[in-house]
Design a protein around this motif. Structure first.
Motif, short mmCIF file in Angstrom:
data_model
loop_
_atom_site.label_atom_id
_atom_site.label_comp_id
_atom_site.label_asym_id
_atom_site.label_seq_id
_atom_site.Cartn_x
_atom_site.Cartn_y
_atom_site.Cartn_z
N UNK A 1 -3.95 5.55 3.27
CA UNK A 1 -3.51 3.98 3.56
C UNK A 1 -3.49 3.59 1.80
N UNK A 2 -4.23 3.73 0.85
CA UNK A 2 -4.60 3.16 -0.02
C UNK A 2 -2.72 3.15 -1.04
N UNK A 3 -3.23 4.85 -0.81
CA UNK A 3 -1.35 5.34 -1.49
C UNK A 3 -0.01 4.43 -1.13
N UNK A 4 0.05 4.81 -0.22
CA UNK A 4 1.21 4.21 0.64
C UNK A 4 1.15 2.54 0.30
N UNK A 5 0.11 1.66 0.92
CA UNK A 5 0.11 0.57 1.17
C UNK A 5 0.04 -0.04 -1.19
N UNK A 6 -0.38 0.55 -1.80
CA UNK A 6 0.09 0.77 -3.57
C UNK A 6 1.47 0.83 -3.29
N UNK A 7 2.46 1.70 -2.81
CA UNK A 7 3.18 1.88 -2.91
C UNK A 7 4.57 0.91 -2.25
N UNK A 8 3.70 0.20 -1.28
CA UNK A 8 4.78 -0.91 -0.90
C UNK A 8 4.17 -2.30 -1.79
#
Length: 101
Positions: free
Chosen positions: A35-42
């Protein structure tokens, strides 16, 4: 079944139960890390004006609240190992570091 055999079987079942609980928390930590990886990308894309990434924020917020609630509950009940706690704090540190730059 003899007493010793019954005790031995119960010990094996208890160990399997503990392993399943640890695996459950490991999976939740992996979900949180993903989730954190996805969040940081966005987050980074939205800073550049990407409207698709901005539109994902409501979804990401709900997902964040759900994962955080579960992890915080596990931490309060002391269900996580030291290694798992360390991983939680490393993941949270990623967000702080990325958002403070």
């Amino acid at each position: 079944m003899k007493k010793n055999e019954t005790k031995s079987l119960l010990n094996v079942l208890e160990k399997n139960k503990e392993e399943l609980i640890l695996d459950k928390w490991d999976q939740k930590l992996n979900d949180y890390d993903n989730y954190v990886k996805e969040y940081l990308i966005h987050y980074k894309k939205s800073l550049k004006g990407n409207t698709l990434s901005l539109s994902r924020y409501p979804y990401l917020k709900v997902k964040s609240e759900s994962l955080s609630k579960k992890l915080n509950k596990g931490i309060k009940k002391e269900l996580l190992t030291k290694k798992q706690l360390t991983k939680v704090f490393k993941i949270r540190k990623k967000i702080v570091n990325a958002c403070s730059n």
